[in-house]
Design an enzyme around this catalytic site. Structure first.
Site, PDB file in Angstrom:
ATOM      1  N   LYS A   3       0.844  -1.202   0.000  1.00  0.00           N
ATOM      2  CA  LYS A   3       0.000   0.000   0.000  1.00  0.00           C
ATOM      3  C   LYS A   3       0.879   1.252   0.000  1.00  0.00           C
ATOM      4  O   LYS A   3       1.453   1.629   1.020  1.00  0.00           O
ATOM      5  CB  LYS A   3      -0.887   0.046   1.245  1.00  0.00           C
ATOM      6  CG  LYS A   3      -1.918   1.163   1.149  1.00  0.00           C
ATOM      7  CD  LYS A   3      -2.463   1.608   2.483  1.00  0.00           C
ATOM      8  CE  LYS A   3      -1.871   2.877   3.004  1.00  0.00           C
ATOM      9  NZ  LYS A   3      -1.866   4.035   2.114  1.00  0.00           N
ATOM     10  N   GLY A  24       6.433   5.738   8.459  1.00  0.00           N
ATOM     11  CA  GLY A  24       5.532   6.885   8.465  1.00  0.00           C
ATOM     12  C   GLY A  24       5.648   7.631   9.779  1.00  0.00           C
ATOM     13  O   GLY A  24       6.719   7.643  10.401  1.00  0.00           O
ATOM     14  N   SER A  25       4.542   8.216  10.196  1.00  0.00           N
ATOM     15  CA  SER A  25       4.572   9.077  11.380  1.00  0.00           C
ATOM     16  C   SER A  25       4.510   8.253  12.670  1.00  0.00           C
ATOM     17  O   SER A  25       4.083   7.096  12.678  1.00  0.00           O
ATOM     18  CB  SER A  25       3.389  10.036  11.330  1.00  0.00           C
ATOM     19  OG  SER A  25       2.186   9.302  11.376  1.00  0.00           O
ATOM     20  N   GLY A  50       2.330   4.951  13.534  1.00  0.00           N
ATOM     21  CA  GLY A  50       3.129   3.806  13.979  1.00  0.00           C
ATOM     22  C   GLY A  50       2.584   3.201  15.263  1.00  0.00           C
ATOM     23  O   GLY A  50       2.504   1.977  15.420  1.00  0.00           O
ATOM     24  N   GLU A  87       9.299   2.253  11.192  1.00  0.00           N
ATOM     25  CA  GLU A  87      10.290   3.321  11.045  1.00  0.00           C
ATOM     26  C   GLU A  87       9.528   4.628  11.091  1.00  0.00           C
ATOM     27  O   GLU A  87       8.645   4.850  10.268  1.00  0.00           O
ATOM     28  CB  GLU A  87      11.046   3.200   9.714  1.00  0.00           C
ATOM     29  CG  GLU A  87      12.145   2.170   9.714  1.00  0.00           C
ATOM     30  CD  GLU A  87      13.199   2.383  10.786  1.00  0.00           C
ATOM     31  OE1 GLU A  87      13.366   3.525  11.267  1.00  0.00           O
ATOM     32  OE2 GLU A  87      13.847   1.404  11.161  1.00  0.00           O
ATOM     33  N   CYS A 135      13.241  11.527   7.069  1.00  0.00           N
ATOM     34  CA  CYS A 135      13.228  11.227   8.509  1.00  0.00           C
ATOM     35  C   CYS A 135      14.633  11.312   9.085  1.00  0.00           C
ATOM     36  O   CYS A 135      14.817  11.438  10.288  1.00  0.00           O
ATOM     37  CB  CYS A 135      12.584   9.874   8.791  1.00  0.00           C
ATOM     38  SG  CYS A 135      13.123   8.588   7.695  1.00  0.00           S
ATOM     39  N   GLN A 153       1.366  19.860   4.466  1.00  0.00           N
ATOM     40  CA  GLN A 153       2.738  19.875   4.988  1.00  0.00           C
ATOM     41  C   GLN A 153       3.264  21.309   5.046  1.00  0.00           C
ATOM     42  O   GLN A 153       3.941  21.689   6.011  1.00  0.00           O
ATOM     43  CB  GLN A 153       3.638  18.994   4.120  1.00  0.00           C
ATOM     44  CG  GLN A 153       5.072  18.896   4.606  1.00  0.00           C
ATOM     45  CD  GLN A 153       5.211  18.319   6.008  1.00  0.00           C
ATOM     46  OE1 GLN A 153       4.677  17.269   6.310  1.00  0.00           O
ATOM     47  NE2 GLN A 153       5.922  19.038   6.888  1.00  0.00           N
ATOM     48  N   GLU A 175       9.118  16.745  15.361  1.00  0.00           N
ATOM     49  CA  GLU A 175       9.535  16.655  13.963  1.00  0.00           C
ATOM     50  C   GLU A 175       8.686  17.594  13.105  1.00  0.00           C
ATOM     51  O   GLU A 175       7.462  17.538  13.135  1.00  0.00           O
ATOM     52  CB  GLU A 175       9.373  15.216  13.465  1.00  0.00           C
ATOM     53  CG  GLU A 175       9.965  15.024  12.092  1.00  0.00           C
ATOM     54  CD  GLU A 175       9.964  13.565  11.644  1.00  0.00           C
ATOM     55  OE1 GLU A 175       8.919  12.920  11.798  1.00  0.00           O
ATOM     56  OE2 GLU A 175      10.998  13.094  11.155  1.00  0.00           O
TER      57      GLU A 175
HETATM   58  P1  ADP Z   1       3.229  10.509   6.467  1.00  0.00           P
HETATM   59  O1  ADP Z   1       2.594  11.778   6.925  1.00  0.00           O
HETATM   60  O2  ADP Z   1       4.712  10.486   6.539  1.00  0.00           O
HETATM   61  O3  ADP Z   1       2.681   9.989   5.175  1.00  0.00           O
HETATM   62  P2  ADP Z   1       1.512   8.683   7.899  1.00  0.00           P
HETATM   63  O4  ADP Z   1       1.829   7.916   9.115  1.00  0.00           O
HETATM   64  O5  ADP Z   1       0.341   9.565   7.906  1.00  0.00           O
HETATM   65  O6  ADP Z   1       2.861   9.455   7.586  1.00  0.00           O
HETATM   66  O7  ADP Z   1       1.353   7.713   6.652  1.00  0.00           O
HETATM   67  C1  ADP Z   1       2.254   6.691   6.334  1.00  0.00           C
HETATM   68  C2  ADP Z   1       1.499   5.555   5.697  1.00  0.00           C
HETATM   69  O8  ADP Z   1       0.623   4.992   6.660  1.00  0.00           O
HETATM   70  C3  ADP Z   1       0.623   5.968   4.515  1.00  0.00           C
HETATM   71  O9  ADP Z   1       0.660   4.961   3.528  1.00  0.00           O
HETATM   72  C4  ADP Z   1      -0.743   6.076   5.143  1.00  0.00           C
HETATM   73  O10 ADP Z   1      -1.795   5.910   4.220  1.00  0.00           O
HETATM   74  C5  ADP Z   1      -0.698   4.927   6.141  1.00  0.00           C
HETATM   75  N1  ADP Z   1      -1.672   5.047   7.229  1.00  0.00           N
HETATM   76  C6  ADP Z   1      -2.158   6.172   7.795  1.00  0.00           C
HETATM   77  N2  ADP Z   1      -3.050   5.882   8.768  1.00  0.00           N
HETATM   78  C7  ADP Z   1      -3.115   4.531   8.844  1.00  0.00           C
HETATM   79  C8  ADP Z   1      -3.847   3.599   9.662  1.00  0.00           C
HETATM   80  N3  ADP Z   1      -4.679   4.009  10.602  1.00  0.00           N
HETATM   81  N4  ADP Z   1      -3.657   2.301   9.427  1.00  0.00           N
HETATM   82  C9  ADP Z   1      -2.791   1.857   8.501  1.00  0.00           C
HETATM   83  N5  ADP Z   1      -2.089   2.666   7.710  1.00  0.00           N
HETATM   84  C10 ADP Z   1      -2.227   3.999   7.861  1.00  0.00           C
END
Ligand code: ADP
Length: 482
Positions: A173, A226-227, A231, A250, A284, A331, A383
């Site tokens: 995904k 991701g965030s 996470g 990560e 990151c 952003q 961050e």
């Molecule tokens: P960033 O702002 O760096 O994209 P996010 O954590 O928002 O960080 O997103 C990273 C990934 O995690 C994206 O692919 C996003 O669609 C996915 N994501 C966001 N929320 C969820 C969730 N609740 N469950 C699973 N995946 C998620």
């Protein structure tokens, strides 16, 4: 407008139940592409296809894995210019950065093609007479790979390649904001000769596609970048699911770059500019805390500011551009919010931070430098993920090291010094997963482990041979041959 790009499920390209539009941040009038959005039912189909494909793929020969991964690597590397352009157009990093990232993705697939041939087990003696003990590694099953927008081809590559190499099947995904590079990569993977269902692409939101991956009992493991807030949700979901899923996270960083009195000023400035502002600071591993000792502080700030004045901020696809746009409006809003927070807290916005107008409408921001920052300020603790860095003055090396480690994160840390003593001490005592001496905090090799400590990362390291710790499970087999 070209056709809507589809999801790849069970070896077929399929329509979705909505559309994700991919907008060029250098020119918001430019729609990079339209992508079919998968829903829950399609994600479940992808998981079912991956599950069905697992028994055969997990028993595939190293040669079959090598051939597929090597074919993918070869095509990515051959098309690096074209794919780099797509990446720069959808994400906003400069064209050379985009091409570099694509090349990196190709190198990662090439590395894991070789790793498929190198996977061996161990044979030991039992403590019981006449019994053999074998230790082998096997794939986990279906792995869900959830990736962010800031490295839209390299991060998918460093998850997909080891997942396939070690015999797992994949549901991938990509981030909804920049699905183009992930889609192009998936097209390449789709024609690599992998059996149907081994690799599946589902473009969609975190709350639908991501959540389905997290909840589904047939997904054995999740690798996420991701965030921190997402996470944490992923960790909870993986622990609460039955059976529990293996997971790897990560997340963020608040990476320090320590500049000591004895640093080569030119090197320190280059290292800071690169680490803080290249890729628009959206890494990151970016250096957002510049911790500078008193004896070099003023000279460093002056030289860095002069260097920043020479940075060209413009359309990511133009030649001669050093810093592309911020990835999107939300952003950019976050970056601007932190510029205000920093000033409200008493830091001085020493240079930059203005919104810039360029030929086409885009999210252009002058890289920003704060001075007079203390490590307690929010701009030193949270961050920002944009082209924003702050200088924190330290009395001496000991104080600089203490400040560097005083953070909830621990991904990367750097020191600029000409002293072997301080460099060695910093490498030993930095509480980060990756330590750089006279090098930017961002920018790593692909054949060695990547990852952090504390709030930055959770679980096994990614990349290099260490990736097998996550993507395999160990089996211990005892045999009585009599
Ligand atoms: P960033 O702002 O760096 O994209 P996010 O954590 O928002 O960080 O997103 C990273 C990934 O995690 C994206 O692919 C996003 O669609 C996915 N994501 C966001 N929320 C969820 C969730 N609740 N469950 C699973 N995946 C998620």
């Amino acid at each position: 407008m070209t056709a809507i790009l589809k999801n790849f499920i069970g070896g077929e390209w399929v329509d979705g139940s909505g559309i994700t539009r991919n907008i060029n941040p250098s020119n918001t009038n430019d729609v990079v592409g339209e992508y079919a959005r998968a829903d829950r039912a399609q994600t479940e189909k992808a998981i079912a296809a991956a599950k069905a494909a697992f028994p055969a793929w997990s028993r595939s020969t190293p040669q079959e894995r090598y051939d597929a991964l090597n074919k993918i690597a070869t095509e990515i590397l051959a098309r690096r210019e074209e794919l780099g352009k797509l990446l720069a157009r959808e994400e906003g990093k400069t064209l050379p950065e985009g091409i570099g990232e694509v090349a990196r993705a190709g190198q990662i697939f090439a590395f894991f093609a070789g790793e498929a041939l190198r996977l061996t087990g161990e044979k030991g003696s039992s403590v019981r007479p006449g019994i053999d003990v074998e230790i082998t590694r096997e794939g986990l099953g279906v792995v869900g790979l959830i990736t962010p927008w800031n490295f839209p081809i390299a991060i998918p590559a460093w998850k997909i390649a080891p997942a396939l190499c070690y015999g797992n099947t994949v549901v991938f995904k990509p981030a909804e904001l920049v699905p183009g590079s992930g889609h192009a990569l998936s097209e390449i993977i789709a024609r690599s000769g992998l059996p149907a269902g081994v690799f599946n692409l589902v473009v969609g939101s975190g709350s639908v596609v991501g959540q389905t991956l997290l909840e589904h009992p047939d997904v054995s493991a999740i690798s996420f970048t991701g965030s921190v807030s997402t996470g944490r949700k992923i960790a909870q979901a993986c622990v609460l699911s039955t059976p529990m899923k293996k997971f790897q996270l990560e997340m963020g960083g608040k990476n320090p770059l320590v500049v000591l009195d004895d640093a080569d000023l030119k090197v320190a400035v280059e290292v800071a500019v690169n680490g803080s502002y290249f890729s628009t600071g959206q890494r990151c591993t970016a250096s957002s805390r510049l911790i500078v000792t008193a004896g070099i502080h003023d000279r460093f700030v002056e030289a860095l500011t002069e260097r920043m004045k020479g940075l060209v901020v413009d359309d990511a696809l133009k030649s001669g551009v050093h810093v592309g746009p911020v990835v999107d409006q939300s952003q950019l809003d976050q970056d601007l919010r932190y510029l205000k927070i920093g000033q409200d807290e008493g830091a001085k916005l020493h240079w930059g931070g203005e919104l810039l107008n360029r030929e086409a409408p885009g999210f252009y921001m002058q890289p920003a430098l704060f001075t007079g920052v203390t490590n307690a300020m929010r701009i030193a603790r949270e961050e920002i993920f944009g082209p924003v860095a702050g200088v924190i003055k330290a009395r001496d090396y000991e104080e600089a090291l203490a400040i560097a480690n005083d953070t909830e994160f621990g991904l990367a840390a750097g020191v600029c010094t000409s002293s072997l003593k301080y460099a060695s001490h910093f490498k030993r005592n930095s509480e980060a997963g990756m330590v750089m001496v006279n090098l930017p905090t961002a920018g790593v090799d692909y054949h060695v482990p990547f990852g952090g400590r504390k709030g930055s990362s959770y679980g096994a390291r990614e990349q290099g041979a260490y990736a097998r710790e996550f993507y395999t499970t160990v089996k211990t087999a005892y045999t009585n041959p009599d």
